[in-house]
Design an enzyme around this catalytic site. Structure first.
Site, short mmCIF file in Angstrom:
data_model
loop_
_atom_site.label_atom_id
_atom_site.label_comp_id
_atom_site.label_asym_id
_atom_site.label_seq_id
_atom_site.Cartn_x
_atom_site.Cartn_y
_atom_site.Cartn_z
N GLY A 64 0.75 4.13 -8.67
CA GLY A 64 0.82 2.88 -8.01
C GLY A 64 1.57 1.72 -8.56
O GLY A 64 2.80 2.07 -9.15
N GLY A 65 1.20 0.52 -8.84
CA GLY A 65 2.11 -0.46 -9.16
C GLY A 65 2.62 -0.30 -10.74
O GLY A 65 3.59 -0.91 -10.79
N GLY A 89 40.79 7.90 -5.89
CA GLY A 89 39.61 6.94 -6.27
C GLY A 89 38.89 7.17 -7.67
O GLY A 89 38.59 6.11 -8.24
N ALA A 90 38.76 8.22 -8.07
CA ALA A 90 38.06 8.46 -9.32
C ALA A 90 38.97 8.01 -10.48
O ALA A 90 38.43 7.82 -11.61
CB ALA A 90 37.62 10.06 -9.24
C1 HXC Z 1 -10.60 1.65 -12.39
C2 HXC Z 1 -10.45 3.45 -12.96
C3 HXC Z 1 -8.94 3.53 -12.40
C4 HXC Z 1 -8.57 2.30 -11.60
C5 HXC Z 1 -9.28 5.51 -13.22
N1 HXC Z 1 -10.23 4.67 -13.51
N2 HXC Z 1 -8.51 4.77 -12.62
N3 HXC Z 1 -11.00 2.52 -13.05
N4 HXC Z 1 -9.38 1.22 -11.73
N5 HXC Z 1 -7.53 2.14 -10.98
C6 HXC Z 1 -11.62 5.10 -14.50
C7 HXC Z 1 -12.28 6.60 -13.57
O1 HXC Z 1 -13.07 5.88 -12.83
C8 HXC Z 1 -13.06 6.98 -14.89
O2 HXC Z 1 -14.15 6.15 -15.20
C9 HXC Z 1 -12.02 6.88 -15.92
O3 HXC Z 1 -10.84 5.86 -15.78
C10 HXC Z 1 -11.28 8.36 -16.30
O4 HXC Z 1 -10.61 8.47 -14.91
P1 HXC Z 1 -10.74 10.04 -14.49
O5 HXC Z 1 -10.41 9.95 -12.93
O6 HXC Z 1 -11.92 10.66 -14.93
O7 HXC Z 1 -9.39 10.46 -15.12
P2 HXC Z 1 -8.52 11.95 -14.51
O8 HXC Z 1 -9.42 12.96 -13.94
O9 HXC Z 1 -7.67 12.27 -15.77
O10 HXC Z 1 -7.71 11.28 -13.59
C11 HXC Z 1 -6.92 10.25 -13.48
C12 HXC Z 1 -6.42 9.48 -12.44
C13 HXC Z 1 -7.56 9.12 -11.63
C14 HXC Z 1 -5.61 10.45 -11.61
C15 HXC Z 1 -5.26 8.36 -13.01
O11 HXC Z 1 -8.49 8.41 -12.21
C16 HXC Z 1 -6.93 8.35 -10.47
O12 HXC Z 1 -6.73 8.80 -9.34
N6 HXC Z 1 -7.23 6.92 -10.48
C17 HXC Z 1 -7.07 5.99 -9.27
C18 HXC Z 1 -5.52 5.79 -9.11
C19 HXC Z 1 -5.10 4.71 -8.48
O13 HXC Z 1 -5.33 5.01 -7.10
N7 HXC Z 1 -4.90 3.60 -8.93
C20 HXC Z 1 -4.63 2.21 -7.90
C21 HXC Z 1 -3.25 2.35 -7.63
S1 HXC Z 1 -3.27 1.07 -6.69
P3 HXC Z 1 -15.35 6.71 -15.76
O14 HXC Z 1 -16.31 5.66 -16.02
O15 HXC Z 1 -15.80 7.79 -14.87
O16 HXC Z 1 -14.85 7.45 -17.13
C22 HXC Z 1 -1.92 -0.06 -7.64
C23 HXC Z 1 -1.47 -1.20 -7.00
C24 HXC Z 1 -0.66 -1.98 -7.69
O17 HXC Z 1 -1.88 0.27 -8.64
C25 HXC Z 1 0.24 -2.74 -7.04
C26 HXC Z 1 1.08 -3.65 -7.60
C27 HXC Z 1 2.39 -4.08 -7.16
#
Ligand code: HXC
Length: 515
Positions: free
Chosen positions: A171-172, A405-406
């Site tokens: 994401g961001g 050109g290059a």
């Molecule tokens: C809060 C999060 C989190 C998040 C992961 N965790 N991402 N908590 N916010 N964004 C937490 C999980 O709940 C979990 O907590 C722990 O971190 C480990 O994550 P897992 O999923 O168990 O790990 P894994 O299987 O390795 O997968 C990793 C991952 C997945 C692929 C990154 O966690 C995931 O898809 N996360 C969300 C990604 C996402 O959509 N992010 C937001 C993007 S939007 P527990 O307590 O269970 O251990 C964005 C907008 C910003 O960023 C824009 C700015 C311009």
């Protein structure tokens, strides 16, 4: 209260923070072949040099009871350290703590280090391993990204900024690295705006994390990353090498290193290495290595747009940035991707006082509908812009083909090269002999008794007249035609003369490079 007791309590508090997300989360991290934030820092910095900042920071957010949750160091370790004796400011996201997700305080810790790096004029290093915006913190975490982005941009061209993608960078999270100078990515890290699930939901495409945004994809296909590493350890090793070529900030020059390689060294093998036959390929990296100190060339974006080669080396102990056409791939043409690659590298070197050496062997820009529709005009213009804008010493060596050109784009005299040298086998003209003869002698060839014979004669005539470096040398566009064996000597000597170069550009807010 007894001071010793307080010290003991402090030790206990720190121990809890050092425990990160706990044994289970740490072993999960290890099982994926990834290190923790603190292990990465230990590998990077000089022993005992790390001064951690803000380890007691906690989230302010009360949403979903976050403030009651134990989130050590708010999921990111930040501080100052030295690497081979040179200072850096750094952050390392801790995936074992709520997935290294970026909450408001996490972001402000990073921003504090960015401000520190700017105040001190030292490189800023980010180690990324994060699930992106901490979902529970909502708009506060989005604000956090904004605070980081604006600082990345303000620091651009002032201090080197290097990002290591070592785990999810989703994401961001991708945009801070994208606005830094270099991204070193491990094979199993991922960078994408939207992950495989969202891609599937929106477009129906089924793709794995790695195929969507793995290290190889971004080094080979998208050009987002600059270095590929097998694992965290190799990524950190690459970072250390990269840092050795960079100054601390735009007011300094990169550190001089006594390399022990004499600048008087001749390179007799270069005479054969670049074939006089314009249709024969060779590896321009051999040319580059033969010229640089001890044959050491640190290539940037090695796997991307391989028809161009860019990277760092030293000449007589001073750091240089090298740009070259690679005759081995697509005959060394300039195209959309190689233009982007060259232009960005040239601008980095210019921003950080790194002289540029350009080795030219290119038949020109790549023709084709895909290139034109893809905006080769816009992308190719970046090379012209970047070289014209660069005020660092610029030395060009024309190895063989330099057409159209290059010829102009590849740091010609006309774009401000300070010294231009050519090998005797260089060919500098508007186009190759065959194409040129077919156009300018079309009528004669068409009406000749034996068109093929006349065509061959005219091609030979054109080749003799123009396919050499002497027409350009007669005009002073080339300063000297050199024996290839003297390349290192001559370039090093000239570079030394150019050390005091001072060139001013018109005052302005900033230019408007074609993007
Ligand atoms: C809060 C999060 C989190 C998040 C992961 N965790 N991402 N908590 N916010 N964004 C937490 C999980 O709940 C979990 O907590 C722990 O971190 C480990 O994550 P897992 O999923 O168990 O790990 P894994 O299987 O390795 O997968 C990793 C991952 C997945 C692929 C990154 O966690 C995931 O898809 N996360 C969300 C990604 C996402 O959509 N992010 C937001 C993007 S939007 P527990 O307590 O269970 O251990 C964005 C907008 C910003 O960023 C824009 C700015 C311009």
């Amino acid at each position: 209260m007894d001071a010793h007791k307080l010290v003991e309590q402090l030790g206990e508090k720190k121990k809890q923070i050092y425990a990160q997300g706990g044994e289970k989360a740490i072993s999960k991290q290890h099982s994926k072949g990834r290190l923790t934030a603190r292990e990465r820092i230990d590998l990077l910095v000089d022993p005992g040099s790390f001064e951690e900042f803000d380890m007691f920071v906690k989230t302010r957010s009360t949403y979903f009871g976050l403030d009651k949750k134990n989130i050590p160091a708010d999921g990111v370790v930040t501080g100052l350290a030295t690497v081979n004796g040179r200072r850096i400011a750094l952050y390392a996201q801790d995936f074992t703590v709520v997935g290294g997700s970026l909450g408001e305080m996490h972001a402000l810790k990073i921003a504090k280090m960015q401000d520190m790096a700017m105040k001190l004029g030292i490189p800023f290093i980010g180690m990324n391993d994060s699930g992106g915006a901490r979902i529970q913190e909502g708009v506060d975490s989005l604000r956090g990204y904004g605070e980081i982005f604006i600082r990345n941009v303000r620091a651009s061209g002032v201090i080197p900024q290097i990002s290591l993608a070592m785990g999810p960078t989703a994401g961001g999270a991708v945009y801070s690295p994208a606005m830094m100078d270099f991204i070193i990515m491990t094979k199993h890290a991922m960078m994408y705006i939207t992950g495989p699930e969202v891609v599937k939901a929106v477009t129906g495409e089924v793709v794995s994390h790695e195929d969507l945004g793995g290290g190889l994809v971004h080094n080979q296909k998208s050009g987002v990353a600059h270095f590929l590493a097998e694992d965290d350890k190799e990524a950190i090793e690459k970072l250390k090498v990269l840092l050795s070529y960079l100054p601390d900030n735009y007011l300094q020059t990169p550190p001089f290193v006594e390399t022990g390689d004499s600048v008087e060294r001749e390179i007799p093998e270069l005479i054969d290495l670049v074939p006089a036959d314009p249709n024969k390929g060779y590896d321009v990296k051999e040319v580059i290595k033969s010229v640089l100190d001890n044959g050491e060339f640190f290539e940037v974006q090695e796997l991307y747009a391989r028809n161009a080669v860019v990277g760092f080396g030293r000449l007589g102990g001073n750091v240089v940035g090298v740009v070259a056409n690679q005759a081995r791939y697509l005959a060394g043409v300039l195209d959309i991707n190689s233009s982007d690659k060259i232009a960005r590298f040239v601008r980095f070197c210019d921003a950080f006082n790194i002289p540029l050496i350009t080795f030219v062997d290119t038949p020109g820009y790549l023709p084709g509908v895909a290139q034109e529709h893809g905006g080769v005009i816009r992308h190719g213009a970046k090379v012209l812009y970047a070289y014209s804008e660069a005020t660092v010493p610029k030395i060009t060596v024309i190895l063989r083909k330099s057409y159209g050109g290059a010829y102009i784009a590849m740091c010609s005299r006309h774009l401000g090269a300070d010294a231009v040298f050519a090998f005797p086998q260089a060919e500098i003209a508007v186009m190759g002999a065959e194409g040129a003869a077919n156009i300018i002698f079309r009528k004669e060839i068409k009406t000749a008794e034996d068109p093929d014979k006349l065509r061959a004669e005219k091609i030979e005539e054109y080749r003799k007249e123009f396919a050499n470096p002497y027409r350009a040398a007669e005009r002073g566009y080339i300063d000297d035609v050199i024996n290839p064996k003297d390349t290192r000597k001559i370039v090093a000597k000239t570079l030394n003369y150019l050390r005091s170069k001072s060139e001013s550009v018109p005052e302005k807010k900033h230019g408007n490079i074609p993007l």
